[in-house]
Design a protein around this motif. Structure first.
Motif, PDB file in Angstrom:
ATOM      1  N   ASN A  78     -15.127  -7.809   8.102  1.00 28.21           N
ATOM      2  CA  ASN A  78     -13.836  -7.648   8.773  1.00 28.21           C
ATOM      3  C   ASN A  78     -13.096  -6.421   8.246  1.00 28.21           C
ATOM      4  O   ASN A  78     -12.643  -5.575   9.019  1.00 28.21           O
ATOM      5  N   ILE A  79     -12.989  -6.325   6.934  1.00 27.41           N
ATOM      6  CA  ILE A  79     -12.247  -5.213   6.325  1.00 27.41           C
ATOM      7  C   ILE A  79     -12.892  -3.867   6.674  1.00 27.41           C
ATOM      8  O   ILE A  79     -12.200  -2.864   6.878  1.00 27.41           O
ATOM      9  N   SER A  80     -14.206  -3.857   6.782  1.00 19.93           N
ATOM     10  CA  SER A  80     -14.902  -2.597   7.097  1.00 19.93           C
ATOM     11  C   SER A  80     -14.626  -2.113   8.518  1.00 19.93           C
ATOM     12  O   SER A  80     -14.879  -0.952   8.833  1.00 19.93           O
ATOM     13  N   LYS A  81     -14.094  -2.953   9.375  1.00 19.05           N
ATOM     14  CA  LYS A  81     -13.797  -2.571  10.754  1.00 19.05           C
ATOM     15  C   LYS A  81     -12.528  -1.715  10.855  1.00 19.05           C
ATOM     16  O   LYS A  81     -12.259  -1.111  11.883  1.00 19.05           O
ATOM     17  N   LEU A  82     -11.744  -1.698   9.777  1.00 12.97           N
ATOM     18  CA  LEU A  82     -10.516  -0.914   9.772  1.00 12.97           C
ATOM     19  C   LEU A  82     -10.803   0.528   9.372  1.00 12.97           C
ATOM     20  O   LEU A  82     -11.840   0.822   8.792  1.00 12.97           O
ATOM     21  N   GLU A  83      -9.882   1.417   9.675  1.00  7.81           N
ATOM     22  CA  GLU A  83     -10.091   2.845   9.447  1.00  7.81           C
ATOM     23  C   GLU A  83      -9.448   3.277   8.130  1.00  7.81           C
ATOM     24  O   GLU A  83      -8.393   3.920   8.107  1.00  7.81           O
ATOM     25  N   TRP A  84     -10.111   2.919   7.040  1.00  8.40           N
ATOM     26  CA  TRP A  84      -9.619   3.203   5.697  1.00  8.40           C
ATOM     27  C   TRP A  84      -9.769   4.682   5.363  1.00  8.40           C
ATOM     28  O   TRP A  84     -10.762   5.307   5.711  1.00  8.40           O
ATOM     29  N   ARG A  85      -8.775   5.202   4.662  1.00  5.48           N
ATOM     30  CA  ARG A  85      -8.811   6.564   4.146  1.00  5.48           C
ATOM     31  C   ARG A  85      -7.761   6.663   3.041  1.00  5.48           C
ATOM     32  O   ARG A  85      -6.870   5.825   2.936  1.00  5.48           O
ATOM     33  N   ASP A  86      -7.889   7.684   2.245  1.00  6.50           N
ATOM     34  CA  ASP A  86      -6.905   7.913   1.185  1.00  6.50           C
ATOM     35  C   ASP A  86      -5.534   8.213   1.799  1.00  6.50           C
ATOM     36  O   ASP A  86      -5.437   8.666   2.945  1.00  6.50           O
ATOM     37  N   ASN A  87      -4.499   7.956   1.012  1.00  2.88           N
ATOM     38  CA  ASN A  87      -3.122   8.313   1.377  1.00  2.88           C
ATOM     39  C   ASN A  87      -2.646   7.689   2.682  1.00  2.88           C
ATOM     40  O   ASN A  87      -2.053   8.367   3.521  1.00  2.88           O
ATOM     41  N   CYS A  88      -2.887   6.399   2.849  1.00  5.87           N
ATOM     42  CA  CYS A  88      -2.374   5.752   4.054  1.00  5.87           C
ATOM     43  C   CYS A  88      -1.554   4.519   3.681  1.00  5.87           C
ATOM     44  O   CYS A  88      -1.651   3.983   2.587  1.00  5.87           O
ATOM     45  N   SER A  89      -0.727   4.093   4.627  1.00  7.96           N
ATOM     46  CA  SER A  89       0.108   2.912   4.452  1.00  7.96           C
ATOM     47  C   SER A  89      -0.579   1.729   5.120  1.00  7.96           C
ATOM     48  O   SER A  89      -1.097   1.835   6.231  1.00  7.96           O
ATOM     49  N   VAL A  90      -0.588   0.593   4.418  1.00  9.77           N
ATOM     50  CA  VAL A  90      -1.350  -0.579   4.849  1.00  9.77           C
ATOM     51  C   VAL A  90      -0.433  -1.792   4.892  1.00  9.77           C
ATOM     52  O   VAL A  90       0.333  -2.033   3.948  1.00  9.77           O
ATOM     53  N   LEU A  91      -0.510  -2.564   5.966  1.00 14.67           N
ATOM     54  CA  LEU A  91       0.187  -3.844   6.042  1.00 14.67           C
ATOM     55  C   LEU A  91      -0.833  -4.957   6.226  1.00 14.67           C
ATOM     56  O   LEU A  91      -1.584  -4.965   7.191  1.00 14.67           O
ATOM     57  N   TYR A  92      -0.833  -5.882   5.280  1.00 11.14           N
ATOM     58  CA  TYR A  92      -1.684  -7.073   5.329  1.00 11.14           C
ATOM     59  C   TYR A  92      -0.759  -8.237   5.652  1.00 11.14           C
ATOM     60  O   TYR A  92      -0.003  -8.703   4.804  1.00 11.14           O
ATOM     61  N   VAL A  93      -0.788  -8.695   6.900  1.00  7.92           N
ATOM     62  CA  VAL A  93       0.063  -9.790   7.361  1.00  7.92           C
ATOM     63  C   VAL A  93      -0.577 -11.115   6.946  1.00  7.92           C
ATOM     64  O   VAL A  93      -1.752 -11.339   7.196  1.00  7.92           O
ATOM     65  N   SER A  94       0.212 -11.982   6.325  1.00  8.48           N
ATOM     66  CA  SER A  94      -0.264 -13.249   5.769  1.00  8.48           C
ATOM     67  C   SER A  94      -1.281 -12.988   4.664  1.00  8.48           C
ATOM     68  O   SER A  94      -2.406 -13.474   4.696  1.00  8.48           O
ATOM     69  N   ILE A  95      -0.869 -12.251   3.676  1.00  6.18           N
ATOM     70  CA  ILE A  95      -1.752 -11.827   2.587  1.00  6.18           C
ATOM     71  C   ILE A  95      -2.276 -12.997   1.768  1.00  6.18           C
ATOM     72  O   ILE A  95      -3.346 -12.907   1.173  1.00  6.18           O
ATOM     73  N   GLY A  96      -1.564 -14.111   1.734  1.00  3.17           N
ATOM     74  CA  GLY A  96      -2.026 -15.260   0.954  1.00  3.17           C
ATOM     75  C   GLY A  96      -2.255 -14.871  -0.494  1.00  3.17           C
ATOM     76  O   GLY A  96      -1.414 -14.246  -1.131  1.00  3.17           O
ATOM     77  N   THR A  97      -3.425 -15.184  -1.005  1.00  2.00           N
ATOM     78  CA  THR A  97      -3.756 -14.856  -2.395  1.00  2.00           C
ATOM     79  C   THR A  97      -4.251 -13.417  -2.549  1.00  2.00           C
ATOM     80  O   THR A  97      -4.546 -12.987  -3.652  1.00  2.00           O
ATOM     81  N   GLY A  98      -4.376 -12.698  -1.436  1.00  2.00           N
ATOM     82  CA  GLY A  98      -4.806 -11.302  -1.485  1.00  2.00           C
ATOM     83  C   GLY A  98      -6.304 -11.107  -1.559  1.00  2.00           C
ATOM     84  O   GLY A  98      -6.786 -10.005  -1.820  1.00  2.00           O
ATOM     85  N   LYS A  99      -7.053 -12.155  -1.292  1.00  2.00           N
ATOM     86  CA  LYS A  99      -8.512 -12.137  -1.427  1.00  2.00           C
ATOM     87  C   LYS A  99      -9.168 -10.907  -0.793  1.00  2.00           C
ATOM     88  O   LYS A  99     -10.084 -10.319  -1.354  1.00  2.00           O
ATOM     89  N   ASP A 100      -8.681 -10.518   0.372  1.00  2.00           N
ATOM     90  CA  ASP A 100      -9.344  -9.424   1.092  1.00  2.00           C
ATOM     91  C   ASP A 100      -9.110  -8.052   0.463  1.00  2.00           C
ATOM     92  O   ASP A 100      -9.820  -7.100   0.795  1.00  2.00           O
TER      93      ASP A 100
END
Length: 195
Positions: A24-46
């Motif tokens: 799931n996480i790999s489907k996002l467009e990760w790159r350095d210097n970006c702002s990220v919102l994790y909605v319902s982060i819970g324990t932060g496992k991801d």
């Protein structure tokens, strides 16, 4: 309820849950210097599945959750993560500006939100134009076969139902590249789209 799900999941499925989370996480467009919102982060496992190719110190991560207990657990585990802000709020009223985040995602929980459509609208609102948004959770079939039958979780899920097609229809036609994928032997769905 979330802790029971996590305990039961680890007991029964071992590392396959982590493999699915990583996918799931790999489907996002990760790159350095970006702002990220994790909605319902819970324990932060991801957070542990952010690609190693990304310099985590350059990310500006906001984790939103309605549960103070979950946020405390996340802070205990990931409090040393640079640039991580934890915010107590519900997904239906995100306290962020329009067009603020480069990455927006939610994994686990939307099935039972009070107002799923408003939560989706809020995720879209705070995402920058062109951002790929991800929403993932358990399929209704998995909830029926697993959580409603387990002695550990059946009481909490007794009256809980949801419809994936209904959820998909809540995503406005103004988005592009909308796709739904069933994963983990159809136990989990993943919806992605671009604002």
């Amino acid at each position: 309820m979330i802790l029971l799900k996590q305990f039961f999941g680890r007991l029964k499925y071992g590392n396959t849950i982590n493999q699915m989370r990583n996918l799931n996480i790999s489907k996002l467009e990760w790159r350095d210097n970006c702002s990220v919102l994790y909605v319902s982060i819970g324990t932060g496992k991801d957070l542990q599945f952010i690609p190693a190719t990304v310099n985590k110190e350059t990310l500006d991560i906001s984790g939103a959750d309605i549960s103070m207990g979950m946020l405390k657990k996340c802070k205990k585990k990931y409090g040393k993560q640079p640039n991580l802000a934890l915010i107590n709020c519900c997904a239906e009223a995100l306290p962020f500006s329009d067009n603020e985040f480069d990455i927006v995602f939610h994994i686990g929980g939307i099935n039972f939100f009070n107002d799923k459509q408003l939560a989706i609208q809020e995720m879209i609102r705070v995402a920058k134009k062109g951002t790929k948004i991800l929403i993932a959770d358990e399929t209704s079939d998995f909830v029926e076969k697993q959580y409603k039958k387990s002695i550990f979780t059946k009481k909490q899920f007794a009256n809980q139902t949801f419809n994936l097609q209904e959820l998909e229809s809540m995503i406005p036609n103004t988005v592009s590249e909308k796709a739904t994928e069933l994963m983990w032997d159809d136990k989990f769905y993943c919806i992605t789209f671009r604002k």
